[in-house]
Design a protein around this motif. Structure first.
Motif, PDB file in Angstrom:
ATOM      1  N   LYS A  15       0.864  -1.516   0.149  1.00  0.00           N
ATOM      2  CA  LYS A  15       0.018   0.353   0.227  1.00  0.00           C
ATOM      3  C   LYS A  15       0.895   1.488   0.160  1.00  0.00           C
ATOM      4  O   LYS A  15       0.600   2.573  -1.070  1.00  0.00           O
ATOM      5  CB  LYS A  15      -0.937  -0.072   0.918  1.00  0.00           C
ATOM      6  N   ASP A  16       2.014   1.262   0.162  1.00  0.00           N
ATOM      7  CA  ASP A  16       3.147   2.363   0.703  1.00  0.00           C
ATOM      8  C   ASP A  16       3.284   2.379  -0.499  1.00  0.00           C
ATOM      9  O   ASP A  16       3.367   3.902  -1.273  1.00  0.00           O
ATOM     10  CB  ASP A  16       3.827   2.276   2.352  1.00  0.00           C
ATOM     11  N   ALA A  17       3.428   1.421  -1.541  1.00  0.00           N
ATOM     12  CA  ALA A  17       4.548   1.553  -2.643  1.00  0.00           C
ATOM     13  C   ALA A  17       3.857   2.715  -3.631  1.00  0.00           C
ATOM     14  O   ALA A  17       3.724   2.934  -4.370  1.00  0.00           O
ATOM     15  CB  ALA A  17       5.321   0.300  -3.258  1.00  0.00           C
ATOM     16  N   PHE A  18       2.310   1.526  -3.615  1.00  0.00           N
ATOM     17  CA  PHE A  18       0.799   2.363  -4.722  1.00  0.00           C
ATOM     18  C   PHE A  18       1.244   3.817  -4.071  1.00  0.00           C
ATOM     19  O   PHE A  18       0.633   4.546  -5.544  1.00  0.00           O
ATOM     20  CB  PHE A  18      -0.079   1.310  -3.955  1.00  0.00           C
ATOM     21  N   SER A  19       0.436   4.326  -2.976  1.00  0.00           N
ATOM     22  CA  SER A  19       0.114   5.562  -2.555  1.00  0.00           C
ATOM     23  C   SER A  19       1.490   6.536  -3.245  1.00  0.00           C
ATOM     24  O   SER A  19       1.523   7.022  -3.973  1.00  0.00           O
ATOM     25  CB  SER A  19       0.134   5.594  -1.031  1.00  0.00           C
ATOM     26  N   ALA A  20       2.718   6.114  -3.103  1.00  0.00           N
ATOM     27  CA  ALA A  20       4.023   6.600  -3.491  1.00  0.00           C
ATOM     28  C   ALA A  20       4.065   7.444  -4.775  1.00  0.00           C
ATOM     29  O   ALA A  20       4.133   7.585  -5.399  1.00  0.00           O
ATOM     30  CB  ALA A  20       5.476   6.236  -2.754  1.00  0.00           C
ATOM     31  N   ALA A  21       3.503   5.824  -5.569  1.00  0.00           N
ATOM     32  CA  ALA A  21       3.595   5.715  -6.884  1.00  0.00           C
ATOM     33  C   ALA A  21       2.503   7.110  -8.067  1.00  0.00           C
ATOM     34  O   ALA A  21       3.112   7.412  -8.808  1.00  0.00           O
ATOM     35  CB  ALA A  21       3.693   4.435  -7.547  1.00  0.00           C
ATOM     36  N   GLN A  22       1.578   6.649  -7.230  1.00  0.00           N
ATOM     37  CA  GLN A  22      -0.010   7.610  -8.069  1.00  0.00           C
ATOM     38  C   GLN A  22       1.113   9.037  -7.467  1.00  0.00           C
ATOM     39  O   GLN A  22       0.063  10.198  -8.413  1.00  0.00           O
ATOM     40  CB  GLN A  22      -1.212   6.732  -7.077  1.00  0.00           C
ATOM     41  N   GLU A  23       0.990   9.365  -6.473  1.00  0.00           N
ATOM     42  CA  GLU A  23       1.685  10.707  -6.483  1.00  0.00           C
ATOM     43  C   GLU A  23       2.395  10.889  -7.688  1.00  0.00           C
ATOM     44  O   GLU A  23       2.752  12.112  -7.775  1.00  0.00           O
ATOM     45  CB  GLU A  23       2.348  10.521  -4.257  1.00  0.00           C
ATOM     46  N   THR A  24       3.589  10.967  -7.858  1.00  0.00           N
ATOM     47  CA  THR A  24       4.314  10.448  -9.184  1.00  0.00           C
ATOM     48  C   THR A  24       3.571  11.659 -10.634  1.00  0.00           C
ATOM     49  O   THR A  24       4.629  11.947 -11.124  1.00  0.00           O
ATOM     50  CB  THR A  24       5.423  10.003  -9.593  1.00  0.00           C
ATOM     51  N   TRP A  25       1.641  10.672 -10.288  1.00  0.00           N
ATOM     52  CA  TRP A  25       1.375  11.863 -11.371  1.00  0.00           C
ATOM     53  C   TRP A  25       0.916  12.992 -11.089  1.00  0.00           C
ATOM     54  O   TRP A  25       1.031  13.740 -12.024  1.00  0.00           O
ATOM     55  CB  TRP A  25      -0.262  11.111 -11.145  1.00  0.00           C
ATOM     56  N   ARG A  26       1.624  13.950 -10.366  1.00  0.00           N
ATOM     57  CA  ARG A  26       1.782  15.153  -9.554  1.00  0.00           C
ATOM     58  C   ARG A  26       2.714  15.913 -11.347  1.00  0.00           C
ATOM     59  O   ARG A  26       2.744  17.234 -11.098  1.00  0.00           O
ATOM     60  CB  ARG A  26       2.237  15.863  -8.301  1.00  0.00           C
ATOM     61  N   ASP A  27       3.629  14.924 -11.347  1.00  0.00           N
ATOM     62  CA  ASP A  27       4.429  15.613 -11.984  1.00  0.00           C
ATOM     63  C   ASP A  27       4.213  15.770 -13.534  1.00  0.00           C
ATOM     64  O   ASP A  27       4.854  16.702 -14.447  1.00  0.00           O
ATOM     65  CB  ASP A  27       6.313  14.005 -12.937  1.00  0.00           C
ATOM     66  N   LEU A  28       3.296  15.524 -13.855  1.00  0.00           N
ATOM     67  CA  LEU A  28       1.903  15.376 -15.424  1.00  0.00           C
ATOM     68  C   LEU A  28       1.448  16.890 -15.394  1.00  0.00           C
ATOM     69  O   LEU A  28       1.357  17.244 -16.292  1.00  0.00           O
ATOM     70  CB  LEU A  28       1.658  14.514 -15.472  1.00  0.00           C
ATOM     71  N   GLN A  29       1.565  17.512 -14.058  1.00  0.00           N
ATOM     72  CA  GLN A  29       0.711  18.884 -13.876  1.00  0.00           C
ATOM     73  C   GLN A  29       1.648  19.844 -14.928  1.00  0.00           C
ATOM     74  O   GLN A  29       3.365  19.712 -15.374  1.00  0.00           O
ATOM     75  CB  GLN A  29       0.774  19.449 -12.602  1.00  0.00           C
ATOM     76  N   GLY A  30       0.814  20.822 -15.844  1.00  0.00           N
ATOM     77  CA  GLY A  30       0.854  21.082 -17.005  1.00  0.00           C
ATOM     78  C   GLY A  30       1.399  20.620 -18.360  1.00  0.00           C
ATOM     79  O   GLY A  30       1.179  22.035 -19.475  1.00  0.00           O
ATOM     80  N   CYS A  31       0.912  19.125 -18.721  1.00  0.00           N
ATOM     81  CA  CYS A  31       1.305  18.833 -19.477  1.00  0.00           C
ATOM     82  C   CYS A  31       0.164  19.156 -20.219  1.00  0.00           C
ATOM     83  O   CYS A  31      -1.441  18.404 -19.447  1.00  0.00           O
ATOM     84  CB  CYS A  31       1.254  17.371 -19.505  1.00  0.00           C
ATOM     85  N   PRO A  32       0.058  19.668 -21.406  1.00  0.00           N
ATOM     86  CA  PRO A  32      -1.400  18.855 -22.000  1.00  0.00           C
ATOM     87  C   PRO A  32      -2.304  18.276 -22.188  1.00  0.00           C
ATOM     88  O   PRO A  32      -2.026  17.166 -22.540  1.00  0.00           O
ATOM     89  CB  PRO A  32      -1.426  19.961 -23.320  1.00  0.00           C
ATOM     90  N   GLY A  33      -3.444  18.511 -22.068  1.00  0.00           N
ATOM     91  CA  GLY A  33      -4.418  16.853 -21.523  1.00  0.00           C
ATOM     92  C   GLY A  33      -4.784  16.372 -20.648  1.00  0.00           C
ATOM     93  O   GLY A  33      -5.591  15.945 -20.268  1.00  0.00           O
ATOM     94  N   PHE A  34      -4.005  16.663 -19.223  1.00  0.00           N
ATOM     95  CA  PHE A  34      -4.213  16.306 -18.116  1.00  0.00           C
ATOM     96  C   PHE A  34      -4.456  17.313 -17.458  1.00  0.00           C
ATOM     97  O   PHE A  34      -3.888  18.022 -16.752  1.00  0.00           O
ATOM     98  CB  PHE A  34      -2.363  15.785 -17.830  1.00  0.00           C
ATOM     99  N   LEU A  35      -5.484  16.649 -16.547  1.00  0.00           N
ATOM    100  CA  LEU A  35      -6.009  17.491 -15.187  1.00  0.00           C
ATOM    101  C   LEU A  35      -5.795  17.325 -14.185  1.00  0.00           C
ATOM    102  O   LEU A  35      -5.480  18.294 -13.406  1.00  0.00           O
ATOM    103  CB  LEU A  35      -7.434  18.160 -16.243  1.00  0.00           C
TER     104      LEU A  35
END
Length: 54
Positions: A15-35
């Motif tokens: 669960k901890d690794a899963f949660s940490a991996a989900q947080e990496t989607w934050r790096d896509l902020q500002g990419c066209p099409g990803f809200l």
């Protein structure tokens, strides 16, 4: 707009690794099409996570 609703079953020890991996989607902020994405753990089923991406 495309919405993606995901249900995941995650082993307790991962669960901890899963949660940490989900947080990496934050790096896509500002990419066209990803809200963004939101999610959380199901209180009734502690190994079940829900994710909504848009």
């Amino acid at each position: 707009m495309l919405l993606k609703w995901i249900r995941c079953e995650v082993d307790e020890e991962k669960k901890d690794a899963f949660s940490a991996a989900q947080e990496t989607w934050r790096d896509l902020q500002g990419c066209p099409g990803f809200l963004g994405q939101i999610g959380g753990w199901n209180a009734a089923k502690p190994q079940e996570a829900w994710i909504l991406a848009f």
